[in-house]
Design an enzyme around this catalytic site. Sequence first.
Site, PDB file in Angstrom:
ATOM      1  N   LYS A  11     -11.240  -5.304  44.540  1.00  0.00           N
ATOM      2  CA  LYS A  11     -11.855  -3.998  44.768  1.00  0.00           C
ATOM      3  C   LYS A  11     -13.276  -4.152  45.307  1.00  0.00           C
ATOM      4  CE  LYS A  11      -9.050  -1.830  41.165  1.00  0.00           C
ATOM      5  NZ  LYS A  11      -9.103  -1.060  39.908  1.00  0.00           N
ATOM      6  N   TYR A  51      -2.523   5.718  44.800  1.00  0.00           N
ATOM      7  CA  TYR A  51      -2.854   6.261  43.476  1.00  0.00           C
ATOM      8  C   TYR A  51      -2.250   7.641  43.243  1.00  0.00           C
ATOM      9  CZ  TYR A  51      -6.233   2.457  42.921  1.00  0.00           C
ATOM     10  OH  TYR A  51      -6.833   1.226  42.790  1.00  0.00           O
ATOM     11  N   PHE A  59     -10.239  11.722  36.776  1.00  0.00           N
ATOM     12  CA  PHE A  59     -10.980  10.615  37.399  1.00  0.00           C
ATOM     13  C   PHE A  59     -10.552  10.325  38.833  1.00  0.00           C
ATOM     14  CE2 PHE A  59      -7.423   8.665  35.066  1.00  0.00           C
ATOM     15  CZ  PHE A  59      -6.816   7.917  36.073  1.00  0.00           C
ATOM     16  N   ARG A  87      -1.173  -9.716  35.849  1.00  0.00           N
ATOM     17  CA  ARG A  87      -1.753  -8.689  34.975  1.00  0.00           C
ATOM     18  C   ARG A  87      -2.399  -9.328  33.747  1.00  0.00           C
ATOM     19  NH1 ARG A  87      -1.693  -3.508  36.373  1.00  0.00           N
ATOM     20  NH2 ARG A  87      -1.506  -2.793  34.216  1.00  0.00           N
ATOM     21  N   THR A  93      -7.992  -3.160  31.517  1.00  0.00           N
ATOM     22  CA  THR A  93      -8.582  -2.311  32.552  1.00  0.00           C
ATOM     23  C   THR A  93     -10.088  -2.167  32.375  1.00  0.00           C
ATOM     24  OG1 THR A  93      -6.515  -1.090  32.766  1.00  0.00           O
ATOM     25  CG2 THR A  93      -8.482  -0.016  33.599  1.00  0.00           C
ATOM     26  N   ARG A 104     -11.199  -9.860  34.682  1.00  0.00           N
ATOM     27  CA  ARG A 104     -12.099  -8.760  34.324  1.00  0.00           C
ATOM     28  C   ARG A 104     -13.043  -9.139  33.192  1.00  0.00           C
ATOM     29  NH1 ARG A 104      -7.070  -4.648  34.694  1.00  0.00           N
ATOM     30  NH2 ARG A 104      -7.177  -4.171  36.925  1.00  0.00           N
ATOM     31  N   ASN A 118     -13.644  -2.599  37.959  1.00  0.00           N
ATOM     32  CA  ASN A 118     -13.009  -3.702  37.240  1.00  0.00           C
ATOM     33  C   ASN A 118     -12.449  -4.816  38.126  1.00  0.00           C
ATOM     34  OD1 ASN A 118     -10.779  -2.351  38.202  1.00  0.00           O
ATOM     35  ND2 ASN A 118      -9.959  -1.826  36.193  1.00  0.00           N
ATOM     36  N   HIS A 121      -7.027  -5.046  41.220  1.00  0.00           N
ATOM     37  CA  HIS A 121      -5.815  -4.277  40.937  1.00  0.00           C
ATOM     38  C   HIS A 121      -4.645  -5.228  41.062  1.00  0.00           C
ATOM     39  CE1 HIS A 121      -2.499  -1.414  41.338  1.00  0.00           C
ATOM     40  NE2 HIS A 121      -2.102  -2.169  42.340  1.00  0.00           N
ATOM     41  N   GLU A 132       3.892  -0.211  46.582  1.00  0.00           N
ATOM     42  CA  GLU A 132       2.515  -0.463  47.000  1.00  0.00           C
ATOM     43  C   GLU A 132       2.385  -1.394  48.210  1.00  0.00           C
ATOM     44  OE1 GLU A 132       0.548  -0.057  42.535  1.00  0.00           O
ATOM     45  OE2 GLU A 132       0.766  -2.046  43.437  1.00  0.00           O
TER      46      GLU A 132
END
Length: 142
Positions: A11, A51, A59, A87, A93, A104, A118, A121, A132
Amino acid sequence: MTIERSLVIVKPDGVRRGQIGEVIRRIETKGYLIDALRMLAATDDQLREHYAEHEAKPFFLDLLEYMTDGPVVAMVIEGSGCIDGFRAMAGATNPTAAVPGSIRGDLGRDWGSGRIENVVHGSDSVASAEREIPIWFPELDS
């Protein structure tokens, strides 16, 4: 375990802070292959599609603003169990709650901006990955 593909995005905060190489190093050290990789400025259309399940949440607009705050690095990784594996590598998160050793937990932090920045993704399921990946890599076969 079967061979899976997952979308991973570094990100804008991770790109801005020079963490692309560290994220890639961890992916490759784990033994996953990188099938595709590109740096790009995410478009509003891409993000709204990516998203979509969050559109009604409070948010959502902050998330779009965060994800257009700078370039991202999108990649497709491949490997046995790579969805759950990445993950776990990414961690919780919330970077404050993410355990040390996770991406993270080691690279993220709460900057006091009121939004969660964070670093990465990762697709959360095979179905999510299949949805995705074409958003970010339309030229790849499903």
